[in-house]
Design a protein around this motif. Structure first.
Motif, PDB file in Angstrom:
ATOM      1  N   ALA A 290      44.773  39.547  29.671  1.00 36.54           N
ATOM      2  CA  ALA A 290      43.854  40.675  29.633  1.00 36.54           C
ATOM      3  C   ALA A 290      44.166  41.559  30.823  1.00 36.54           C
ATOM      4  CB  ALA A 290      42.406  40.169  29.700  1.00 36.54           C
ATOM      5  N   SER A 291      44.355  42.824  30.591  1.00 39.69           N
ATOM      6  CA  SER A 291      44.826  43.705  31.655  1.00 39.69           C
ATOM      7  C   SER A 291      43.728  43.995  32.649  1.00 39.69           C
ATOM      8  CB  SER A 291      45.321  45.018  31.051  1.00 39.69           C
ATOM      9  OG  SER A 291      45.642  45.941  32.068  1.00 39.69           O
ATOM     10  N   ASN A 292      44.110  44.105  33.939  1.00 38.49           N
ATOM     11  CA  ASN A 292      43.151  44.560  34.940  1.00 38.49           C
ATOM     12  C   ASN A 292      43.191  46.078  35.085  1.00 38.49           C
ATOM     13  OD1 ASN A 292      45.653  44.700  36.102  1.00 38.49           O
ATOM     14  ND2 ASN A 292      45.117  43.545  37.944  1.00 38.49           N
ATOM     15  N   ASP A 293      44.087  46.744  34.359  1.00 36.73           N
ATOM     16  CA  ASP A 293      44.118  48.202  34.338  1.00 36.73           C
ATOM     17  C   ASP A 293      43.497  48.647  33.025  1.00 36.73           C
ATOM     18  OD1 ASP A 293      45.467  48.472  36.791  1.00 36.73           O
ATOM     19  OD2 ASP A 293      47.336  47.907  35.813  1.00 36.73           O
ATOM     20  N   ASN A 294      42.175  48.612  32.977  1.00 34.44           N
ATOM     21  CA  ASN A 294      41.479  48.820  31.723  1.00 34.44           C
ATOM     22  C   ASN A 294      41.640  50.238  31.220  1.00 34.44           C
ATOM     23  OD1 ASN A 294      39.337  47.435  29.932  1.00 34.44           O
ATOM     24  ND2 ASN A 294      39.508  46.149  31.751  1.00 34.44           N
TER      25      ASN A 294
ATOM     26  N   VAL B 262      32.120  43.996  30.520  1.00 31.81           N
ATOM     27  CA  VAL B 262      32.114  42.559  30.777  1.00 31.81           C
ATOM     28  C   VAL B 262      32.345  42.360  32.272  1.00 31.81           C
ATOM     29  CG1 VAL B 262      33.334  40.371  30.441  1.00 31.81           C
ATOM     30  CG2 VAL B 262      32.902  41.875  28.486  1.00 31.81           C
ATOM     31  N   VAL B 263      31.490  41.577  32.901  1.00 32.15           N
ATOM     32  CA  VAL B 263      31.688  41.184  34.299  1.00 32.15           C
ATOM     33  C   VAL B 263      32.033  39.704  34.303  1.00 32.15           C
ATOM     34  CG1 VAL B 263      30.650  40.940  36.582  1.00 32.15           C
ATOM     35  CG2 VAL B 263      30.115  42.943  35.184  1.00 32.15           C
ATOM     36  N   THR B 264      33.221  39.377  34.784  1.00 26.79           N
ATOM     37  CA  THR B 264      33.707  38.006  34.691  1.00 26.79           C
ATOM     38  C   THR B 264      33.660  37.274  36.015  1.00 26.79           C
ATOM     39  OG1 THR B 264      35.564  36.604  34.013  1.00 26.79           O
ATOM     40  CG2 THR B 264      36.114  38.707  35.045  1.00 26.79           C
ATOM     41  N   SER B 265      33.394  35.996  35.942  1.00 31.63           N
ATOM     42  CA  SER B 265      33.528  35.125  37.114  1.00 31.63           C
ATOM     43  C   SER B 265      35.012  34.923  37.396  1.00 31.63           C
ATOM     44  CB  SER B 265      32.853  33.780  36.851  1.00 31.63           C
ATOM     45  OG  SER B 265      31.470  33.961  36.617  1.00 31.63           O
ATOM     46  N   PRO B 266      35.398  34.705  38.658  1.00 27.69           N
ATOM     47  CA  PRO B 266      36.816  34.664  38.998  1.00 27.69           C
ATOM     48  C   PRO B 266      37.574  33.496  38.393  1.00 27.69           C
ATOM     49  CG  PRO B 266      35.450  34.153  40.915  1.00 27.69           C
ATOM     50  CD  PRO B 266      34.537  34.671  39.863  1.00 27.69           C
ATOM     51  N   GLY B 267      36.902  32.404  38.087  1.00 23.91           N
ATOM     52  CA  GLY B 267      37.631  31.251  37.576  1.00 23.91           C
ATOM     53  C   GLY B 267      38.067  31.363  36.134  1.00 23.91           C
TER      54      GLY B 267
ATOM     55  N   GLY C 291      35.338  42.285  37.835  1.00 23.63           N
ATOM     56  CA  GLY C 291      34.935  41.072  38.519  1.00 23.63           C
ATOM     57  C   GLY C 291      33.693  41.333  39.342  1.00 23.63           C
ATOM     58  N   ASP C 292      33.147  40.276  39.931  1.00 19.22           N
ATOM     59  CA  ASP C 292      31.943  40.446  40.752  1.00 19.22           C
ATOM     60  C   ASP C 292      32.219  41.307  41.979  1.00 19.22           C
ATOM     61  OD1 ASP C 292      33.486  38.120  41.748  1.00 19.22           O
ATOM     62  OD2 ASP C 292      31.849  37.902  43.186  1.00 19.22           O
ATOM     63  N   VAL C 293      33.469  41.282  42.482  1.00 17.80           N
ATOM     64  CA  VAL C 293      33.804  42.086  43.659  1.00 17.80           C
ATOM     65  C   VAL C 293      33.827  43.572  43.301  1.00 17.80           C
ATOM     66  CG1 VAL C 293      35.627  42.578  45.344  1.00 17.80           C
ATOM     67  CG2 VAL C 293      35.046  40.215  44.781  1.00 17.80           C
TER      68      VAL C 293
ATOM     69  N   TRP D 178      40.676  41.457  38.981  1.00 22.77           N
ATOM     70  CA  TRP D 178      39.654  42.262  38.309  1.00 22.77           C
ATOM     71  C   TRP D 178      39.041  43.311  39.233  1.00 22.77           C
ATOM     72  CZ3 TRP D 178      40.435  41.466  33.490  1.00 22.77           C
ATOM     73  CH2 TRP D 178      40.753  40.202  33.002  1.00 22.77           C
ATOM     74  N   ALA D 179      39.660  43.608  40.353  1.00 23.57           N
ATOM     75  CA  ALA D 179      39.145  44.626  41.279  1.00 23.57           C
ATOM     76  C   ALA D 179      39.911  45.928  41.058  1.00 23.57           C
ATOM     77  CB  ALA D 179      39.298  44.146  42.718  1.00 23.57           C
ATOM     78  N   HIS D 180      39.226  46.983  40.642  1.00 23.21           N
ATOM     79  CA  HIS D 180      39.883  48.242  40.289  1.00 23.21           C
ATOM     80  C   HIS D 180      39.825  49.277  41.403  1.00 23.21           C
ATOM     81  CE1 HIS D 180      39.800  46.695  36.197  1.00 23.21           C
ATOM     82  NE2 HIS D 180      38.485  46.614  36.254  1.00 23.21           N
ATOM     83  N   SER D 181      38.726  49.349  42.136  1.00 27.50           N
ATOM     84  CA  SER D 181      38.484  50.531  42.974  1.00 27.50           C
ATOM     85  C   SER D 181      38.096  50.217  44.418  1.00 27.50           C
ATOM     86  CB  SER D 181      37.396  51.403  42.327  1.00 27.50           C
ATOM     87  OG  SER D 181      36.206  50.656  42.109  1.00 27.50           O
ATOM     88  N   VAL D 182      38.199  48.973  44.838  1.00 29.76           N
ATOM     89  CA  VAL D 182      37.839  48.614  46.212  1.00 29.76           C
ATOM     90  C   VAL D 182      38.728  49.384  47.193  1.00 29.76           C
ATOM     91  CG1 VAL D 182      37.715  46.731  47.886  1.00 29.76           C
ATOM     92  CG2 VAL D 182      37.055  46.340  45.499  1.00 29.76           C
ATOM     93  N   SER D 183      38.119  49.979  48.200  1.00 27.61           N
ATOM     94  CA  SER D 183      38.843  50.778  49.193  1.00 27.61           C
ATOM     95  C   SER D 183      38.416  50.341  50.588  1.00 27.61           C
ATOM     96  CB  SER D 183      38.559  52.271  48.982  1.00 27.61           C
ATOM     97  OG  SER D 183      39.274  53.068  49.893  1.00 27.61           O
TER      98      SER D 183
END
Length: 507
Positions: free
Chosen positions: A4-8, A101-106, A126-128, A206-211
């Motif tokens: 599943a891509s992390n670049d949605n 969808v917000v997924t747990s890391p595991g 992801g939660d982050v 699953w982190a897209h925009s963290v800066s």
């Protein structure tokens, strides 16, 4: 392997793209939360508080998950679905398809639920990612983030960084993969100046925009290749930590992979690359001059001088090369966040190493017993083995698809005996046969034994019988623990208990 891509492809949907603060319009957003563990519970609880409509899905139907489900239902979750039968597809939320969808890391990217979400073009966070989007809140100070990842040393580096920033007078918390979800810290009444965020490769996927203000990749080596579908994917996810960094990308100058990561990173204009090294540092690096940690990055005259930060002796009760490297990385993050030089030294002196990390637990008859249960992969075990001379090595467990050849070949000369625990040791046994054929290998229990405590008792007895004065008995398994123990902490505690009983018998 399906990923599943992390670049949605739906990242720019107007509703989701506009959700960039606690006070944004989250009301009625249809969300499926995958997992009801620590991070999943925090995500669901946060989304409910924000006014979203939430369905939580978890494959485990146990007393623990049922208890968490009851709590979420009380505070207003639309539904909680427990059991494997709910893991194969993405459920509706109040009769409509979810927007997020917000997924747990595991949860693996190729799991049926996440693969189905990707196929349906439902965005996955992801939660982050969720935490980053709600970090700003009217009437509250917004904490800066400094982010830490790496195959090994993350938690130690996070703890060191936290201690340095606290010594500098900042209100700071260590969060993320270290144990406390970022979302929980954001909802605390305390307003933090800085959050030191430990990020696993799972979370980064699953982190897209963290800066972040500053970020670091401590090191990379084979780990979790089964989850990522290969080492290249694992490295790519680790490298995401540098994306959008604003002040300093901190990298391991002695590892080519991390150098390439920082060279290829898409950062905010003006962000600097800051290296750390166990050698004499070049300009824009931190490193060693004799037994001193020095800074040639965060000072005006960095071409002509260096700032003394601390001594090697300040880095822990058993200074090791990887411990010093962690301290240098932490110092770079703290300095990027504004900590003065003296705060690095004071923070290291105040910092207390965590349990199960090269933890000396006893000395008896000239033999030192060391617990490094946190060494859950070969790279971590390599760091532990490098710190000692003649070793009786307690090793084995779940291999996670990695190779042990390089580890065994490098340390064959220091191995007196290997005591095997764990159930998945074919790769380790093959490496020992190839690279250390003269080293005795003693199994501590029948392969497949589930009683980890009994296996550890046998391992300690065998290690005692093999060890000689001047040896170190090192429990650094180079493998995960969940085949015979509930966690690496359970494994370490079992070792400590058995060694204590041995010492008592011998006294």
């Amino acid at each position: 392997m399906i990923h599943a891509s992390n670049d949605n492809p739906v990242l720019n949907r107007p509703r989701l793209a506009g959700l960039t603060g606690w006070d944004a319009d989250w009301s009625g957003l249809r969300v499926v939360v995958a997992g009801i563990g620590v991070s999943g519970f925090a995500a669901a609880d946060t989304l409910i508080e924000l006014g979203a409509r939430v369905v939580v899905v978890d494959g485990a139907d146990t007393p623990a998950t049922r208890g968490k489900a009851d709590t979420l239902r009380i505070v207003g979750a639309a539904d909680v679905l427990l059991g494997e039968q709910h893991q194969s597809s993405v459920p509706d939320v109040d009769g409509e398809r979810p927007e997020l969808v917000v997924t747990s890391p595991g949860l693996r990217p190729d799991s049926p639920l996440l693969a189905a979400a990707a196929a349906e073009r439902i965005q996955i966070w992801g939660d982050v990612e969720l935490a980053w989007r709600v970090r700003e809140r009217a009437g509250r100070r917004t904490a800066e983030w400094v982010c830490v990842t790496g195959t090994n040393g993350k938690t130690t580096t996070v703890g060191m960084t936290e201690a340095m920033l606290r010594a500098a007078g900042f209100t700071v918390a260590a969060v993320g993969n270290v144990g406390t979800p970022v979302l929980d810290a954001l909802r605390e009444p305390v307003e933090h100046d800085v959050l030191v965020v430990e990020l696993s490769s799972f979370q980064l996927h699953w982190a897209h925009s963290v800066s972040p203000l500053a970020s670091v990749v401590l090191n990379v080596a084979e780990d979790h290749v089964d989850w990522h579908g290969g080492y290249a994917n694992y490295v790519a996810d680790k490298s995401r930590i540098f994306e959008h960094t604003r002040v300093a990308c901190v990298y391991n100058a002695q590892q080519p992979e991390t150098v390439r990561m920082v060279e290829e990173a898409d950062v905010v204009e003006g962000c600097r690359a800051v290296g750390f090294t166990l050698e004499t540092p070049d300009v824009s690096m931190l490193g060693l001059v004799e037994d001193l940690l020095v800074d040639r990055a965060f000072l005006e005259d960095r071409r002509g001088s260096a700032l003394e930060l601390a001594s090697v002796a300040d880095t822990g009760p058993i200074p090791t090369p990887h411990g010093v490297a962690n301290a240098l990385a932490a110092a770079a993050l703290a300095r990027a966040a504004g900590a003065p030089p003296e705060a690095v030294r004071d923070g290291l002196r105040a910092w207390e190493p965590g349990d199960h990390r090269i933890q000396a637990v006893a000395t008896t008859h000239g033999v030192v017993w060391v617990n490094d249960s946190k060494a859950t992969n070969p790279h971590a075990a390599d760091a532990a083995l490098s710190a000692f001379g003649s070793v009786v090595w307690i090793a084995g467990g779940l291999s996670k698809g990695v190779s042990y050849d390089r580890l065994v070949a490098r340390h064959a000369d220091r191995l007196r005996t290997v005591v095997l625990i764990g159930t998945d040791n074919d790769g380790l046994l093959a490496a020992l046969a190839e690279h250390a054929p003269a080293v005795p290998v003693l199994p501590a229990g029948a392969d497949g034994a589930a009683d980890g405590d009994a296996v550890m008792a046998a391992a300690v007895r065998l290690a005692h019988g093999a060890a000689q004065r001047g040896d170190t008995v090192l429990m650094a398994p180079a493998s995960a623990s969940m085949d015979q123990f509930t966690s690496y902490a359970h494994r370490g505690d079992a070792f400590i208990r058995e060694v204590a009983e041995l010492v008592e018998r011998l006294s």
